[in-house]
Design an enzyme around this catalytic site. Structure first.
Site, PDB file in Angstrom:
ATOM      1  N   HIS A 399       0.769  -1.220  -0.133  1.00 26.13           N
ATOM      2  CA  HIS A 399      -0.035   0.067   0.169  1.00 26.13           C
ATOM      3  C   HIS A 399       0.915   1.240   0.043  1.00 26.13           C
ATOM      4  CE1 HIS A 399      -2.261   3.254   2.106  1.00 26.13           C
ATOM      5  NE2 HIS A 399      -3.301   2.762   1.366  1.00 26.13           N
ATOM      6  N   ARG A 491      -7.504   2.250  -9.386  1.00 25.80           N
ATOM      7  CA  ARG A 491      -8.106   1.343  -8.112  1.00 25.80           C
ATOM      8  C   ARG A 491      -9.077   2.361  -7.361  1.00 25.80           C
ATOM      9  NH1 ARG A 491      -2.232   0.672  -8.289  1.00 25.80           N
ATOM     10  NH2 ARG A 491      -1.701  -1.617  -8.105  1.00 25.80           N
ATOM     11  N   ARG A 538     -11.228  -0.132 -11.977  1.00 25.91           N
ATOM     12  CA  ARG A 538     -11.463  -1.425 -11.389  1.00 25.91           C
ATOM     13  C   ARG A 538     -12.516  -1.472 -10.218  1.00 25.91           C
ATOM     14  NH1 ARG A 538      -6.420  -4.163  -8.810  1.00 25.91           N
ATOM     15  NH2 ARG A 538      -6.934  -2.789  -7.077  1.00 25.91           N
ATOM     16  N   GLY A 656      -2.580  -8.455 -13.562  1.00 28.44           N
ATOM     17  CA  GLY A 656      -2.060  -7.741 -12.281  1.00 28.44           C
ATOM     18  C   GLY A 656      -0.915  -8.573 -11.671  1.00 28.44           C
ATOM     19  N   THR A 657       0.317  -8.202 -12.272  1.00 25.21           N
ATOM     20  CA  THR A 657       1.316  -9.104 -11.902  1.00 25.21           C
ATOM     21  C   THR A 657       1.871  -9.140 -10.211  1.00 25.21           C
ATOM     22  OG1 THR A 657       2.840  -7.295 -12.699  1.00 25.21           O
ATOM     23  CG2 THR A 657       2.551  -9.224 -13.875  1.00 25.21           C
ATOM     24  N   ASN A 658       1.172  -8.119  -9.698  1.00 18.27           N
ATOM     25  CA  ASN A 658       1.536  -8.038  -8.193  1.00 18.27           C
ATOM     26  C   ASN A 658       0.963  -9.209  -7.550  1.00 18.27           C
ATOM     27  OD1 ASN A 658       2.374  -5.638  -9.011  1.00 18.27           O
ATOM     28  ND2 ASN A 658       0.736  -4.277  -8.079  1.00 18.27           N
ATOM     29  N   ASP A 659      -0.461  -9.616  -7.923  1.00 15.76           N
ATOM     30  CA  ASP A 659      -0.788 -10.824  -7.239  1.00 15.76           C
ATOM     31  C   ASP A 659      -0.577 -12.007  -7.977  1.00 15.76           C
ATOM     32  OD1 ASP A 659      -2.381  -9.717  -5.173  1.00 15.76           O
ATOM     33  OD2 ASP A 659      -3.669  -8.925  -6.618  1.00 15.76           O
ATOM     34  N   CYS A 706      -1.088  -3.989 -15.779  1.00 19.13           N
ATOM     35  CA  CYS A 706      -1.134  -2.972 -14.678  1.00 19.13           C
ATOM     36  C   CYS A 706      -0.353  -3.185 -13.516  1.00 19.13           C
ATOM     37  CB  CYS A 706      -2.491  -2.541 -14.584  1.00 19.13           C
ATOM     38  SG  CYS A 706      -3.572  -3.598 -13.945  1.00 19.13           S
TER      39      CYS A 706
HETATM   40  C1  PEP Z   1      -1.759  -6.294  -9.279  1.00 20.79           C
HETATM   41  O1  PEP Z   1      -2.202  -7.257  -8.591  1.00 20.79           O
HETATM   42  O2  PEP Z   1      -0.936  -6.286 -10.152  1.00 20.79           O
HETATM   43  C2  PEP Z   1      -2.485  -5.235  -9.500  1.00 20.79           C
HETATM   44  C3  PEP Z   1      -2.313  -4.038 -10.107  1.00 20.79           C
HETATM   45  O3  PEP Z   1      -3.465  -4.963  -8.324  1.00 20.79           O
HETATM   46  P1  PEP Z   1      -3.247  -4.498  -6.823  1.00 20.79           P
HETATM   47  O4  PEP Z   1      -1.668  -4.214  -7.023  1.00 20.79           O
HETATM   48  O5  PEP Z   1      -4.036  -3.494  -6.481  1.00 20.79           O
HETATM   49  O6  PEP Z   1      -3.611  -5.672  -6.240  1.00 20.79           O
HETATM   50 MG    MG Z   2      -3.931  -7.217  -7.591  1.00 21.84          MG
END
Ligand code: PEP
Ligand code: MG
Length: 765
Positions: A399, A491, A538, A656-659, A706
């Site tokens: 965050h 977001r 989103r 959403g590569t972060n997840d 993203c």
């Molecule tokens: C992600 O998961 O890559 C993404 C962009 O979403 P968030 O970071 O909000 O989970």
């Molecule tokens: Mg995500």
């Protein structure tokens, strides 16, 4: 190793013996097995500690002191910890164990002076997370003193801080063990630490810090050490800074250590010769090659003998990114207080303001450096006021990282210890590129400026759409000034969570209109900044732990792992009343003529979720066939089942590569202890992405990215090569991403002209 003996010698230990000897013991054993000069040592095993508890009958009374303890009640914690420690110290160690410890000590040699170090471990975790929580005793001589120090190490497992930490981390006290390392003490004449590769950029430069006396002075930061840089490729010293070394730590008579001033003559003298630097660098390389990852090593030198005292992986190295171009923004002078990951570029100096919870955020003043364990959405108002942000926890996608990039505020995350190391009111300088926090004001080589397309410069044209991620309305103009081709991710939780009340609160208090209006206005501000360009919004993706702090969040379920819990589309489908409020805001925007608004659903893991969401929208009066609906590809299942999603009617998909990285690799994106394993370019992740791109292209469905990886120029070059035609980056990265896309496109055209073909399958830079 259940039946491990009371004592194990280093020669008998390998890294897999961690449950018996703890992280420190296992690492020393492994190091000595590859020929590193590790001082002689033996370990009183974790099983010996267990036997001690069982044979003395202490076990149950010990655990009953800790059971049901409220660790947030400070006086209860202190008194329970004191009771538990007294209990451990109150009974004699059984004779057979004393005999084993003493006879091992005798084998160390007549009159051996030793260091007695705790080496704690949990059943399923290396002791890294417990580092520094238990005691170490230096300069111990004589068998009785060794026995006493071992018992004190055992007792230190129940120090207040250690008990608190374990409870907060969810460890059962019964599953935590402690081993004790007894090691020949090296009366280092000079000592320090070395990084086998650059700790932030990962370049093949060995950085050595050294000072006079025992290494504790350098490790604890009580002295400014000399700094030497050895270039492994050129095999020579390329940089030397001789510091003014004020004090040293030396053994104090028969027991312990003391800090004493350094004589004028030695203060400014060079600590290491070229030859010593070369030897240390070579040992560092040996260790790095063995472990396969850069190491952070403690060393000591006595006469001609070099000793390696500790080697552990460096976890701060981050992949090269566009922001690294600005990595020289600080001169680097000034003492480094802590390091973490550079999460939002730029340099800022200010007064430290530590906040434990949002309740303290009133004390954060304009221009401060906000320091917190982790930021929460409810801290955003305070984050807006500050010049810089530092957190203990988190990685590049936490965050704090996401919000500070949007605010354009420099941030260093995942320092592990900012809240305990920094002091309120202290002046620090943070370098958000390198991930470093310096003491005091550090001179800047040049001012940092946000990356925007300069007026008058010729814009770069790319066939690839380069969009921007933006969620805070106040960042809309800055985002648009990058010249981005639209918004690849808005977001809405940043809008909703900023209200500091949950959607359920608005529903329960009959204030639904207020909620819809806030959402409508926030999104509209961003749409207005991107007229005629796609803006992908989103639907809500807020984990329960983020909602809990807000008004109306009292009833949020307590989840063991919120990342795997009630978030994303599954939450909206399970609570359609909160989904409907969001959709009402989107409906009004579409009705006001914002046809460029596309809607995407987060965390879908099965096409039926998309279908169900679409049907709900239809029921609420949305013309679902004519608006743009898409999905985030964040769960491996959605990449694998992309064909079925296409059949279900998605108009676009965004990675959403972060997840996607965390769910593919089982690496929590917010957990700094596994940050080094968080690998967006892992072959499995790339394979999923490559597959989904190909299927989307074949079906003519727009495909984009993203997640944070979309702000990495190398990753974007790979994506463009593999057929992606849209990417979305952070505000500060748009220009670098545009350049990377342009270069890759040109290269592909040239390759084609010279008929080299373009598809290298799985290859990654
Ligand atoms: C992600 O998961 O890559 C993404 C962009 O979403 P968030 O970071 O909000 O989970
Ligand atoms: Mg995500």
């Amino acid at each position: 190793m259940k039946d491990a003996p009371n004592i194990l010698w280093l020669e008998e230990i390998r890294k897999n013996d961690l449950p018996s000897v703890g992280g420190k013991g296992a690492s020393l054993g492994e190091m000595s097995s590859i020929g590193l000069p590790v001082p002689k040592a033996y370990v009183v095993t974790a099983q010996a500690f267990r036997r001690f508890l069982v044979e003395t009958g202490l076990e149950e009374s010990l655990y009953s002191i800790l059971e049901g303890l409220d660790v947030d009640d400070n006086s209860a914690l202190e008194s329970a910890a004191a009771k538990a420690q007294d209990l451990i110290m109150s009974v004699p160690i059984p004779d057979h164990m004393i005999a084993d410890i003493k006879s091992a000590y005798a084998r160390m040699g007549e009159g051996s002076v030793v260091a007695v170090r705790s080496s704690a471990t949990a059943e399923d975790l290396p002791d890294a997370s417990f580092a520094g929580q238990q005691e170490t005793f230096l300069n111990i001589l004589g068998e009785d003193d060794v026995i006493e120090a071992v018992q004190k190490c055992w007792a230190s497992l129940y120090g207040a801080r250690a008990v608190y930490y374990r409870s907060k981390q969810g460890f059962d006290d019964r599953s935590v063990n402690i081993a004790v390392v007894i090691q020949q003490l090296i009366f280092s004449e000079k000592a320090g630490v070395l990084f086998t590769s650059h700790p932030v950029t990962g370049e093949s430069l060995t950085i050595i810090e050294g000072s006079w006396g025992l290494g504790e002075a350098v490790v604890s930061g009580s002295v400014s050490p000399d700094n030497y840089v050895f270039d492994q490729s050129k095999q020579k010293v390329v940089d030397t800074i001789i510091a003014s070394k004020e004090t040293e730590i030396i053994p104090d008579g028969r027991k312990g250590t003391k800090e004493v001033p350094i004589s004028e003559k030695r203060k400014n003298a060079r600590v290491l010769s070229e030859k010593e630097i070369g030897r240390l660098a070579a040992l560092g390389k040996l260790s790095e090659d063995h472990y396969g990852t850069p190491q952070d090593i403690e060393w000591g030198i006595v006469g001609d003998d070099v000793y390696i005292l500790q080697s552990r992986p460096i976890t701060t190295i981050k992949p090269a990114s566009s922001s690294q171009k600005k990595a020289d923004a600080s001169t680097g002078s000034g003492k480094i207080l802590i390091e973490g990951q550079g999460a939002s570029p730029g340099i800022a100096t200010g007064r430290v303001a530590i906040i434990q919870s949002v309740k303290d955020s009133g004390s954060v003043k304009e221009g401060d450096i906000l320091v917190a364990k982790m930021t929460n959405p409810d801290m955003v108002p305070a984050m807006r006021r500050v010049k810089g942000i530092i957190t203990d926890e988190g990685g590049m996608t936490c965050h704090a990282a996401i919000v500070s990039r949007e605010l354009g505020t420099p941030a260093v995350v995942g320092t592990k210890k900012a809240t305990s190391t920094l002091k309120d009111g202290q002046i620090v300088t943070i370098d958000g590129d390198k991930g470093i926090v310096y003491e005091g004001e550090v001179q800047k080589a040049h001012e940092d400026t946000p990356t925007v397309v300069q007026a008058g410069s010729a814009p770069i044209v790319t066939a690839t759409l380069v969009k921007v991620n933006v969620s805070l309305p106040e960042a809309a103009q800055r985002a648009a000034a990058t010249g981005a081709d639209g918004v690849g991710l808005l977001r809405i939780e940043h809008l909703i969570l900023g209200l500091n009340r949950t959607p359920q609160w608005f529903i329960a208090n009959n204030k639904e209109e207020e909620f819809i209006a806030e959402l409508y206005e926030g999104i509209k501000t961003i749409l207005d900044a991107f007229p005629g360009k796609p803006v992908w919004v989103r639907t809500l993706d807020a984990p329960t732990d983020e909602f809990r702090n807000m008004e109306g969040g009292e009833d949020e379920p307590i989840e063991h792992n919120p990342m795997l819990g009630w978030r994303g589309i599954r939450r909206d489908l399970g609570a359609p009343e909160q989904f409907r409020l969001q959709i009402e805001a989107f409906k009004r925007l579409w009705k006001s003529g914002y046809e460029n608004l596309g809607l995407m659903f987060p965390l879908v893991n099965h096409p039926r979720e998309f279908i169900q969401a679409k049907e709900l929208l239809r029921g609420w009066g949305v013309p679902v066939e004519s608006v743009t609906l898409g999905i985030m590809v964040e769960v491996p299942s959605s990449a694998i089942m992309i064909d079925e999603f296409i059949q279900a009617g998605i108009k676009f998909a965004s990675f959403g590569t972060n997840d996607l990285v965390q769910y593919t690799l089982a690496v929590d994106r917010n957990n700094e202890h596994v940050a080094s394993m968080y690998e967006p370019t892992h072959p499995a992740v790339l394979r999923l992405i490559d597959y989904a791109i190909r299927r989307c292209r074949a079906a003519g469905v727009e495909c984009s990215i993203c997640g944070q990886a979309g702000s990495d120029p190398k990753m974007v070059a790979w994506l463009v090569e593999h057929g992606i035609r849209s990417v979305s980056a952070n505000i500060d990265a748009v220009q670098a991403i545009r350049e990377a896309a342009a270069r890759t496109e040109k290269r592909m055209v040239l390759d084609m002209a010279f008929s080299k073909g373009g598809n290298e399958g799985e290859r990654f830079f």
